[in-house]
Motif scaffolding. Sequence first.
Motif, PDB file in Angstrom:
ATOM      1  N   GLY A 122      -0.863   7.436   9.526  1.00 53.59           N
ATOM      2  CA  GLY A 122      -0.755   8.854   9.838  1.00 53.59           C
ATOM      3  C   GLY A 122       0.015   9.214  11.090  1.00 53.59           C
ATOM      4  N   PRO A 123      -0.353   8.691  12.266  1.00 50.74           N
ATOM      5  CA  PRO A 123       0.349   9.119  13.491  1.00 50.74           C
ATOM      6  C   PRO A 123       1.853   8.859  13.442  1.00 50.74           C
ATOM      7  N   THR A 124       2.241   7.674  12.985  1.00 49.84           N
ATOM      8  CA  THR A 124       3.672   7.357  12.915  1.00 49.84           C
ATOM      9  C   THR A 124       4.346   8.173  11.822  1.00 49.84           C
ATOM     10  N   ALA A 125       3.691   8.308  10.680  1.00 52.81           N
ATOM     11  CA  ALA A 125       4.267   9.066   9.566  1.00 52.81           C
ATOM     12  C   ALA A 125       4.472  10.528   9.942  1.00 52.81           C
ATOM     13  N   ARG A 126       3.580  11.076  10.750  1.00 50.15           N
ATOM     14  CA  ARG A 126       3.743  12.468  11.183  1.00 50.15           C
ATOM     15  C   ARG A 126       4.903  12.606  12.161  1.00 50.15           C
ATOM     16  N   GLN A 183      -4.969  14.819   4.248  1.00 55.24           N
ATOM     17  CA  GLN A 183      -4.579  13.918   5.333  1.00 55.24           C
ATOM     18  C   GLN A 183      -3.083  13.631   5.331  1.00 55.24           C
ATOM     19  N   THR A 184      -2.410  13.864   4.209  1.00 55.01           N
ATOM     20  CA  THR A 184      -0.953  13.729   4.169  1.00 55.01           C
ATOM     21  C   THR A 184      -0.275  15.084   4.377  1.00 55.01           C
ATOM     22  N   GLY A 185      -1.082  16.098   4.715  1.00 54.11           N
ATOM     23  CA  GLY A 185      -0.527  17.423   5.012  1.00 54.11           C
ATOM     24  C   GLY A 185      -0.316  18.301   3.804  1.00 54.11           C
ATOM     25  N   ARG A 186      -0.917  17.943   2.681  1.00 55.71           N
ATOM     26  CA  ARG A 186      -0.745  18.740   1.467  1.00 55.71           C
ATOM     27  C   ARG A 186      -1.887  19.742   1.302  1.00 55.71           C
ATOM     28  N   THR A 187      -1.547  20.852   0.680  1.00 53.85           N
ATOM     29  CA  THR A 187      -2.548  21.870   0.355  1.00 53.85           C
ATOM     30  C   THR A 187      -3.030  21.604  -1.072  1.00 53.85           C
ATOM     31  N   PRO A 188      -4.277  21.144  -1.240  1.00 51.64           N
ATOM     32  CA  PRO A 188      -4.743  20.782  -2.585  1.00 51.64           C
ATOM     33  C   PRO A 188      -4.722  21.943  -3.578  1.00 51.64           C
ATOM     34  N   GLY A 224       8.028  12.653  10.269  1.00 57.05           N
ATOM     35  CA  GLY A 224       8.172  13.738   9.306  1.00 57.05           C
ATOM     36  C   GLY A 224       7.855  13.349   7.874  1.00 57.05           C
ATOM     37  N   VAL A 225       7.239  12.179   7.684  1.00 54.16           N
ATOM     38  CA  VAL A 225       6.868  11.741   6.340  1.00 54.16           C
ATOM     39  C   VAL A 225       5.604  12.463   5.882  1.00 54.16           C
ATOM     40  N   PHE A 226       4.645  12.619   6.784  1.00 56.78           N
ATOM     41  CA  PHE A 226       3.443  13.416   6.531  1.00 56.78           C
ATOM     42  C   PHE A 226       3.541  14.680   7.379  1.00 56.78           C
ATOM     43  N   ALA A 227       2.999  15.769   6.853  1.00 52.72           N
ATOM     44  CA  ALA A 227       2.792  16.958   7.672  1.00 52.72           C
ATOM     45  C   ALA A 227       1.463  16.780   8.408  1.00 52.72           C
ATOM     46  N   ASP A 228       1.171  17.694   9.314  1.00 56.17           N
ATOM     47  CA  ASP A 228      -0.106  17.626  10.027  1.00 56.17           C
ATOM     48  C   ASP A 228      -1.256  17.721   9.032  1.00 56.17           C
ATOM     49  N   PRO A 229      -2.351  17.014   9.301  1.00 56.27           N
ATOM     50  CA  PRO A 229      -3.483  17.068   8.372  1.00 56.27           C
ATOM     51  C   PRO A 229      -4.077  18.470   8.325  1.00 56.27           C
ATOM     52  N   LEU A 230      -4.615  18.804   7.185  1.00 53.75           N
ATOM     53  CA  LEU A 230      -5.235  20.109   6.968  1.00 53.75           C
ATOM     54  C   LEU A 230      -6.732  19.926   6.791  1.00 53.75           C
ATOM     55  N   PRO A 231      -7.506  20.987   6.996  1.00 52.24           N
ATOM     56  CA  PRO A 231      -8.942  20.879   6.707  1.00 52.24           C
ATOM     57  C   PRO A 231      -9.143  20.586   5.221  1.00 52.24           C
ATOM     58  N   THR A 232     -10.120  19.770   4.915  1.00 54.54           N
ATOM     59  CA  THR A 232     -10.407  19.443   3.521  1.00 54.54           C
ATOM     60  C   THR A 232     -11.280  20.534   2.929  1.00 54.54           C
ATOM     61  N   PRO A 233     -10.764  21.264   1.912  1.00 56.48           N
ATOM     62  CA  PRO A 233     -11.569  22.321   1.305  1.00 56.48           C
ATOM     63  C   PRO A 233     -12.660  21.750   0.410  1.00 56.48           C
ATOM     64  N   THR A 234     -13.517  22.614  -0.043  1.00 57.89           N
ATOM     65  CA  THR A 234     -14.563  22.208  -0.980  1.00 57.89           C
ATOM     66  C   THR A 234     -13.901  21.695  -2.249  1.00 57.89           C
ATOM     67  N   PRO A 235     -14.305  20.529  -2.738  1.00 59.00           N
ATOM     68  CA  PRO A 235     -13.694  20.009  -3.962  1.00 59.00           C
ATOM     69  C   PRO A 235     -13.977  20.923  -5.151  1.00 59.00           C
ATOM     70  N   THR A 236     -13.116  20.851  -6.132  1.00 66.81           N
ATOM     71  CA  THR A 236     -13.262  21.632  -7.364  1.00 66.81           C
ATOM     72  C   THR A 236     -13.386  20.644  -8.523  1.00 66.81           C
ATOM     73  N   PRO A 237     -13.713  21.137  -9.731  1.00 68.71           N
ATOM     74  CA  PRO A 237     -13.775  20.217 -10.872  1.00 68.71           C
ATOM     75  C   PRO A 237     -12.449  19.480 -11.104  1.00 68.71           C
ATOM     76  N   GLU A 238     -11.323  20.117 -10.738  1.00 70.68           N
ATOM     77  CA  GLU A 238     -10.015  19.492 -10.932  1.00 70.68           C
ATOM     78  C   GLU A 238      -9.693  18.494  -9.822  1.00 70.68           C
ATOM     79  N   GLY A 264       0.812  -1.214   0.000  1.00 67.25           N
ATOM     80  CA  GLY A 264       0.000   0.000   0.000  1.00 67.25           C
ATOM     81  C   GLY A 264       0.841   1.259   0.000  1.00 67.25           C
ATOM     82  N   MET A 265       1.993   1.205   0.649  1.00 68.82           N
ATOM     83  CA  MET A 265       2.885   2.371   0.672  1.00 68.82           C
ATOM     84  C   MET A 265       3.415   2.682  -0.730  1.00 68.82           C
ATOM     85  N   ALA A 266       3.711   1.643  -1.508  1.00 66.89           N
ATOM     86  CA  ALA A 266       4.142   1.867  -2.893  1.00 66.89           C
ATOM     87  C   ALA A 266       3.033   2.551  -3.684  1.00 66.89           C
TER      88      ALA A 266
END
Length: 194
Positions: free
Chosen positions: A151-155, A183-188, A158-172, A112-114
């Motif tokens: 998530g907890p171990t990955a954070r 959930q992986t700490g990325r800004t969509p 330093g593999v994941f950043a802290d989770p961010l709020p999930t914004p409203t989805p867009t067409p993209e 799953g990690m791959a």
Amino acid sequence: MSTQTSELLAAAAPRTVDVVRGVSDDQLDLPTPCSDYLVRDLLNHLFQVVVNFQDLAEKRQVEWAEKPDHLGDGWRDRFEVETGRLIAAWSDPSTLEGVSPGMGMPQSVIGGMALLDLTVHGWDLAVATGQPYHPAPEAVAELHALVEQLGPTARKMGVFADPLPTPTPTPELALDLTHLLTQTGRTPTWPQTP
């Protein structure tokens, strides 16, 4: 994972291979959503993932400390070849049995990690280089539980950043992908601020 790992890798891989093929040489020094990586660094990391996880499928230990430069002549073609080998390596159901001797986690998690790296780093490279990216929906659906589990171990590592709020989805960005990224700490909406 409810679907065979190799089937999910086979669904996800061509989408990331297309993105890798679309990276031009003049984009190699661009920033990516992974703040520690430029495009070239992320490509080298993804190469290392697809090569090392072939060995991990066979329950062999791998070396992560070495950071070879994979971006020599024909690197785009070699990435596609190595990704095909990754899928083949995980095609035997026995690869999912037991615990990885090098990683100390169930083999099903390792597979799953791959898949997670191919999917999320495919997005990272796409947005960094201005390409469209549509991950395999079946892969994204399977990865939510894995990210929650890791998530907890990955954070802590330093593999994941802290989770961010999930914004409203867009067409993209569909909701499933948007949630996976946050959930992986990325800004969509990268590189824009949330």
